[in-house]
Design a protein around this motif. Structure first.
Motif, PDB file in Angstrom:
ATOM      1  N   GLU A 248       0.845  -1.198   0.000  1.00 25.28           N
ATOM      2  CA  GLU A 248       0.000   0.000   0.000  1.00 25.28           C
ATOM      3  C   GLU A 248       0.890   1.261   0.000  1.00 25.28           C
ATOM      4  O   GLU A 248       0.636   2.210  -0.750  1.00 25.28           O
ATOM      5  CB  GLU A 248      -0.896  -0.054   1.253  1.00 25.28           C
ATOM      6  N   ARG A 251       2.210   1.755  -3.446  1.00 24.36           N
ATOM      7  CA  ARG A 251       1.221   2.316  -4.372  1.00 24.36           C
ATOM      8  C   ARG A 251       1.090   3.827  -4.152  1.00 24.36           C
ATOM      9  O   ARG A 251       1.106   4.611  -5.106  1.00 24.36           O
ATOM     10  CB  ARG A 251      -0.140   1.626  -4.154  1.00 24.36           C
ATOM     11  N   GLU A 255       2.010   6.664  -6.865  1.00 21.86           N
ATOM     12  CA  GLU A 255       0.966   7.591  -7.329  1.00 21.86           C
ATOM     13  C   GLU A 255       1.359   9.046  -7.049  1.00 21.86           C
ATOM     14  O   GLU A 255       1.119   9.931  -7.864  1.00 21.86           O
ATOM     15  CB  GLU A 255      -0.373   7.250  -6.661  1.00 21.86           C
ATOM     16  N   LEU A 271       2.422  -4.487  -6.879  1.00 20.22           N
ATOM     17  CA  LEU A 271       1.421  -3.553  -7.407  1.00 20.22           C
ATOM     18  C   LEU A 271       0.535  -4.356  -8.369  1.00 20.22           C
ATOM     19  O   LEU A 271       1.048  -5.148  -9.161  1.00 20.22           O
ATOM     20  CB  LEU A 271       2.125  -2.410  -8.157  1.00 20.22           C
ATOM     21  N   ALA A 272      -0.776  -4.144  -8.292  1.00 16.33           N
ATOM     22  CA  ALA A 272      -1.693  -4.904  -9.150  1.00 16.33           C
ATOM     23  C   ALA A 272      -1.311  -4.711 -10.619  1.00 16.33           C
ATOM     24  O   ALA A 272      -0.901  -3.611 -11.023  1.00 16.33           O
ATOM     25  CB  ALA A 272      -3.126  -4.455  -8.914  1.00 16.33           C
ATOM     26  N   ASP A 274      -2.847  -4.269 -13.255  1.00 19.88           N
ATOM     27  CA  ASP A 274      -3.563  -3.297 -14.087  1.00 19.88           C
ATOM     28  C   ASP A 274      -3.534  -1.881 -13.502  1.00 19.88           C
ATOM     29  O   ASP A 274      -4.248  -1.001 -13.962  1.00 19.88           O
ATOM     30  CB  ASP A 274      -5.009  -3.750 -14.306  1.00 19.88           C
ATOM     31  N   HIS A 275      -2.677  -1.666 -12.515  1.00 20.89           N
ATOM     32  CA  HIS A 275      -2.508  -0.299 -12.010  1.00 20.89           C
ATOM     33  C   HIS A 275      -1.844   0.538 -13.111  1.00 20.89           C
ATOM     34  O   HIS A 275      -0.939   0.060 -13.800  1.00 20.89           O
ATOM     35  CB  HIS A 275      -1.632  -0.312 -10.751  1.00 20.89           C
ATOM     36  N   SER A 278       1.878   0.316 -13.265  1.00 29.47           N
ATOM     37  CA  SER A 278       2.538  -0.996 -13.289  1.00 29.47           C
ATOM     38  C   SER A 278       3.067  -1.287 -14.695  1.00 29.47           C
ATOM     39  O   SER A 278       2.327  -1.192 -15.673  1.00 29.47           O
ATOM     40  CB  SER A 278       1.542  -2.083 -12.884  1.00 29.47           C
ATOM     41  N   ARG A 431      -3.216  -9.895  -8.947  1.00 30.43           N
ATOM     42  CA  ARG A 431      -4.131  -8.890  -8.427  1.00 30.43           C
ATOM     43  C   ARG A 431      -4.080  -8.757  -6.904  1.00 30.43           C
ATOM     44  O   ARG A 431      -4.785  -7.962  -6.318  1.00 30.43           O
ATOM     45  CB  ARG A 431      -5.562  -9.233  -8.889  1.00 30.43           C
TER      46      ARG A 431
END
Ligand SMILES: Cc1ncc(C[n+]2csc(CCOP(=O)(O)OP(=O)(O)O)c2C)c(N)n1
Ligand SMILES: [Mg+2]
Length: 621
Positions: A248, A251, A255, A271-272, A274-275, A278, A431
């Motif tokens: 977290e 991320r 961001e 990190l997912a 589809d971020h 990523s 994910r």
């Protein structure tokens, strides 16, 4: 308190806890053991007594191979972010040395496992005991000394009085994020059964705090100095991000700063997939998206990574003139790599502080847009690889696609060696931070099923998909029986391609013509190039008590996976795949030396290519 050494070990461990962020866990969640004369009357008897008098204090499970039980412990520890692990007891001699490979795997991957190999008589009266290695030069060596280089802490308890310090040191090392790995306490078989009067406080409830090391302000300031002028920075997220539960924080950092995130094998899931920031896997098994950014990056921020050759593409991945590194790591050893600005600290703590310190920093829109475009292009490539429609046998990339489609976000994929780890690193859509479990520190064939068992024991609420090649399966499938016995649900996808597709490809690339890499009968010329072998691994798995489904196409595989999800117990889905159908390229390189002299043209050509590849290699001084 009068107890045997074995009983004291079991009692001590049952009372140990770990704690981080105020949450407590059992340090040792249970035991695996295979008994022989080296531990049956010691730890074996002690575990029986615990089961009868204090159920749940030291739950015991059988295993089929001592290596397998250490893999299960390592898988368990990784799944629990190193806050809990399992203890393993073996007899002396071969039972003990079977654990050495598991110990090495745990130490390379920095996963806590606690091993108690039985050892030769301390008294030596009966020497040589069955399975003892005698050494004419010295009286105090046994096969267990082979654990020394692969353990982060090794001790041999020749006398009961030595036990308290050995146990306390074991717990210290297991719970230290920098030091952790295999801890081995060799216990001579007579000492295990010997009784002693122990002080009560040895068995007191102890809580081992797992530290979140705060970075030194001056080190952080130096890192900020490098970062604030970065134009094309790239984050390389390693396993440390996940163990620290810093995903977290990562991320939020990404961001806030607009820095794209690439992932190592151990860091995949940080990190997912589809971020928007990523860019996926980096390095030799990486995505062209991450590797293109890596090639141009002026600052690489390595977080919780030890920069293995797969991550750095053997030190060719980061190619910009004057590229600089900022390394965040609990281990000073790793933080100093590539002459980086070293920030020794916990990933989460450091990322939180760095986010604050870089509040005014942001990458340019064009750079982020480019990263996003590259990632989107790669995602389209993945989509194609998932649905090739390859015939007559499906491609492995389609098998991976079908499993990914069948998996829900929190499910876990487990793998270790062969061609699948590389394909998964590039292609798997992760994910959840714990959704991807590929053991690629030791890349040990045989880890898959045993490690998957440990993963499922650690996270019974998640579906676990074990992907295993036929080669790995043949090396070590026997913990399937343990999973059947313990009624542990596992979905094992067994990919049959009649040999070592990965090494076949590698062999071809070094000019060695796939020599010795296919499972074949000898042909008329006496070479291993005849027909495939009449091996039926589906029947083999069924004979071990598993439910087996054979899939001969991707449609059938999809149906089988849906059925497997509904079923209980161990389900093995057997599928044939084309060993010659490669996955999309990574645009990267891996240093595997090629014979510098040969009568074979294939080798001479490969050597010329190799020399070309070597030219891009950097020292990062
Ligand atoms: C214990 C061990 N021995 C040897 C190797 C070297 N090696 C890496 S992959 C591989 C072949 C794996 O075969 P399989 O599981 O069938 O996967 P495939 O390559 O066919 O995808 C070998 C021999 C290894 N990683 N581990
Ligand atoms: Mg194979």
């Amino acid at each position: 308190m009068r107890l045997t050494v074995g009983q004291a070990v079991v009692r001590f461990l049952a009372a140990q806890r770990t704690e981080r962020d105020g949450v407590e866990h059992r340090l040792i969640d249970g035991w695996f053991g295979i008994f022989g004369h080296g531990n049956v009357a010691g730890l074996g008897q002690a575990l029986l007594e615990a089961e009868l008098t204090d159920p749940g204090a030291a739950p015991y499970r059988q295993a089929r191979n001592e290596q397998g039980m250490v893999h299960a412990a390592a898988g368990f520890a990784r799944m629990r972010n190193r806050m809990s692990t399992l203890a393993c007891t073996s007899s002396i001699g071969p039972g003990a040395t079977n654990m050495v490979t598991g110990a090495a795997l745990a130490t390379v991957n920095r996963l806590p496992v606690l091993l108690f190999p039985g050892d030769v008589f301390a008294t030596r009266v009966a020497d040589p005991v069955l399975q003892q290695l005698e050494d004419p030069r010295t009286g105090d060596i046994s096969v267990n000394d082979t654990f020394r280089p692969v353990s982060r802490y090794f001790d041999r308890v020749w006398r009961p009085e030595q036990l308290p310090s050995a146990l306390l040191n074991a717990a210290r090392v297991l719970t230290d994020p920098v030091e952790t790995g295999a801890v081995t306490i060799a216990l001579p078989q007579d000492v295990q059964a010997e009784a002693w009067d122990w002080p009560d406080e040895l068995f007191a409830h102890r809580v081992w705090h797992v530290a979140r090391q705060v970075p030194e302000p001056a080190a952080l300031a130096r890192a900020v100095e490098v970062l604030k002028n970065a134009i094309k920075p790239l984050i390389v997220a390693g396993g440390g991000v996940i163990y620290s539960e810093a995903t977290e924080a990562l991320r939020l950092f990404a961001e806030a700063t607009g820095i794209p995130v690439a992932e190592t094998q151990a860091g995949k899931g940080a990190l997912a997939y589809d971020h928007p920031l990523s860019v996926g896997a980096v390095g030799a098994t990486g995505t062209p998206a991450a590797n293109e950014l890596a090639r141009e990056a002026d600052v690489v921020i390595g977080i919780g990574t030890r920069y293995s050759d797969f991550t750095t593409a053997s030190r060719t991945a980061f190619a910009a003139e004057g590229v600089r590194f900022v390394n965040i790591n609990v281990a000073a050893f790793d933080a100093a790599k590539h002459s980086g600005a070293s920030v020794v600290g916990d990933a989460r703590e450091t990322l939180i502080q760095l986010t604050e310190a870089l509040a005014d920093y942001r990458t340019e829109d064009a750079y982020r847009e480019r990263a996003g475009r590259l990632a989107a292009e790669w995602d389209a490539t993945v989509e194609r690889a998932y649905h090739l429609g390859h015939t007559p046998l499906p491609a492995q990339t389609e098998v991976i696609g079908a499993v990914n489609d069948a998996a829900e976000p929190r499910d876990v994929v487990v793998c270790a060696a062969g061609s699948m780890p590389g394909d998964l690193h590039k292609l798997w859509r992760t994910r959840d931070p714990k959704g991807y479990h590929v053991e690629y520190g030791f890349s040990c064939m045989g880890y898959e099923i045993a490690g998957g068992l440990g993963v499922k024991l650690a996270a019974p609420d998640r579906e676990v998909f074990v992907l295993v090649g036929d080669g790995s399966y043949l090396m070590m499938a026997q913990e399937l029986v343990t999973a059947v016995q313990e009624r542990v649900k596992l979905i094992v996808v067994l990919v049959q391609n009649h040999g070592y597709a990965s090494i076949g490809r590698l062999s071809e690339s070094v000019g060695a013509q796939r020599f010795g890499t296919a499972y074949r009968f000898r042909d008329g010329d006496g070479r291993l190039a005849g027909n495939t072998l009449p091996v039926d691994l589906a029947a083999n798995a069924r004979s071990l008590g598993c439910e087996v489904i054979r899939a001969t196409s991707i449609d059938e595989l999809t149906g089988a996976l849906a059925e497997a999800r509904k079923a209980e117990g161990v389900i093995v889905v057997h599928v044939d795949a084309d060993p010659y159908q490669d996955s999309p390229g990574s645009g990267s390189w891996w240093d595997v030396p090629v014979a510098a002299s040969s009568t074979l043209n294939t080798v001479r050509d490969a050597h010329a290519r190799y020399r070309e590849g070597k030219r891009a290699q950097r020292h990062y001084m």
